[in-house]
Scaffold this motif. Structure first.
Motif, PDB file in Angstrom:
ATOM      1  N   UNK A 269       0.941  -1.189  -0.015  1.00 30.59           N
ATOM      2  CA  UNK A 269       0.118  -0.030   0.069  1.00 30.59           C
ATOM      3  C   UNK A 269       0.800   1.337   0.055  1.00 30.59           C
ATOM      4  N   UNK A 270       0.676   2.124  -0.996  1.00 36.04           N
ATOM      5  CA  UNK A 270       1.486   3.439  -0.876  1.00 36.04           C
ATOM      6  C   UNK A 270       0.509   4.435  -0.328  1.00 36.04           C
ATOM      7  N   UNK A 271       0.966   5.191   0.646  1.00 40.84           N
ATOM      8  CA  UNK A 271       0.272   6.255   1.296  1.00 40.84           C
ATOM      9  C   UNK A 271       1.201   7.567   1.069  1.00 40.84           C
ATOM     10  N   UNK A 272       0.387   8.633   1.154  1.00 46.10           N
ATOM     11  CA  UNK A 272       1.020  10.113   1.085  1.00 46.10           C
ATOM     12  C   UNK A 272       0.470  10.703   2.259  1.00 46.10           C
ATOM     13  N   UNK A 273       1.626  11.158   3.214  1.00 49.61           N
ATOM     14  CA  UNK A 273       1.184  11.768   4.180  1.00 49.61           C
ATOM     15  C   UNK A 273       1.220  13.387   4.365  1.00 49.61           C
ATOM     16  N   UNK A 274       0.509  14.113   4.894  1.00 50.19           N
ATOM     17  CA  UNK A 274       0.670  15.495   4.764  1.00 50.19           C
ATOM     18  C   UNK A 274       0.413  15.942   6.243  1.00 50.19           C
ATOM     19  N   UNK A 275       1.553  16.623   6.671  1.00 52.00           N
ATOM     20  CA  UNK A 275       1.675  17.151   8.033  1.00 52.00           C
ATOM     21  C   UNK A 275       2.358  18.195   8.338  1.00 52.00           C
ATOM     22  N   UNK A 276       2.145  19.147   9.643  1.00 47.01           N
ATOM     23  CA  UNK A 276       2.878  20.016   9.454  1.00 47.01           C
ATOM     24  C   UNK A 276       4.576  19.747   9.556  1.00 47.01           C
ATOM     25  N   UNK A 277       5.431  20.563   9.434  1.00 46.05           N
ATOM     26  CA  UNK A 277       6.606  20.322   9.441  1.00 46.05           C
ATOM     27  C   UNK A 277       7.408  19.728  10.859  1.00 46.05           C
ATOM     28  N   UNK A 278       6.693  20.498  11.994  1.00 49.14           N
ATOM     29  CA  UNK A 278       7.210  19.958  13.209  1.00 49.14           C
ATOM     30  C   UNK A 278       6.728  18.611  13.730  1.00 49.14           C
ATOM     31  N   UNK A 279       5.763  17.939  12.845  1.00 43.82           N
ATOM     32  CA  UNK A 279       5.384  16.553  13.329  1.00 43.82           C
ATOM     33  C   UNK A 279       6.367  15.472  12.432  1.00 43.82           C
ATOM     34  N   UNK A 280       7.263  14.922  13.298  1.00 41.53           N
ATOM     35  CA  UNK A 280       8.283  13.867  12.773  1.00 41.53           C
ATOM     36  C   UNK A 280       7.331  12.836  12.093  1.00 41.53           C
ATOM     37  N   UNK A 281       7.768  12.270  10.971  1.00 41.27           N
ATOM     38  CA  UNK A 281       7.109  11.027  10.284  1.00 41.27           C
ATOM     39  C   UNK A 281       8.105  10.244   9.991  1.00 41.27           C
TER      40      UNK A 281
END
Length: 79
Positions: free
Chosen positions: A30-42
């Protein structure tokens, strides 16, 4: 734990500023795209586990001579 089913093109919101979208499903991947604020580590979970192991290893005290012995490789034996 929340378990959801999503199709490619659908997404899930976490709070008001994190979005996870399913890009594609192919076989068992499964390919996911994650959009989050810069300060949130992924980070992938296996990277977090590897970092923890590395930190634990770095805290251990070892005799430098013993570490050098681990690095030395005996010459190959003749047949």
């Amino acid at each position: 734990m929340l378990i959801l089913q999503r199709k490619p093109g659908e997404s899930v919101m976490i709070g008001s500023d994190i979005s996870i979208s399913v890009i594609s499903v192919e076989g068992g991947r499964v390919r996911l795209a994650i959009s989050a604020p810069v300060e949130v580590p992924i980070l992938r979970s296996e990277l977090i586990a590897a970092a923890a192991v590395n930190q634990d290893s770095a805290r251990e005290e070892a005799d430098p001579a013993a570490l050098l012995d681990l690095l030395s490789v005996p010459p190959p034996s003749s047949p």
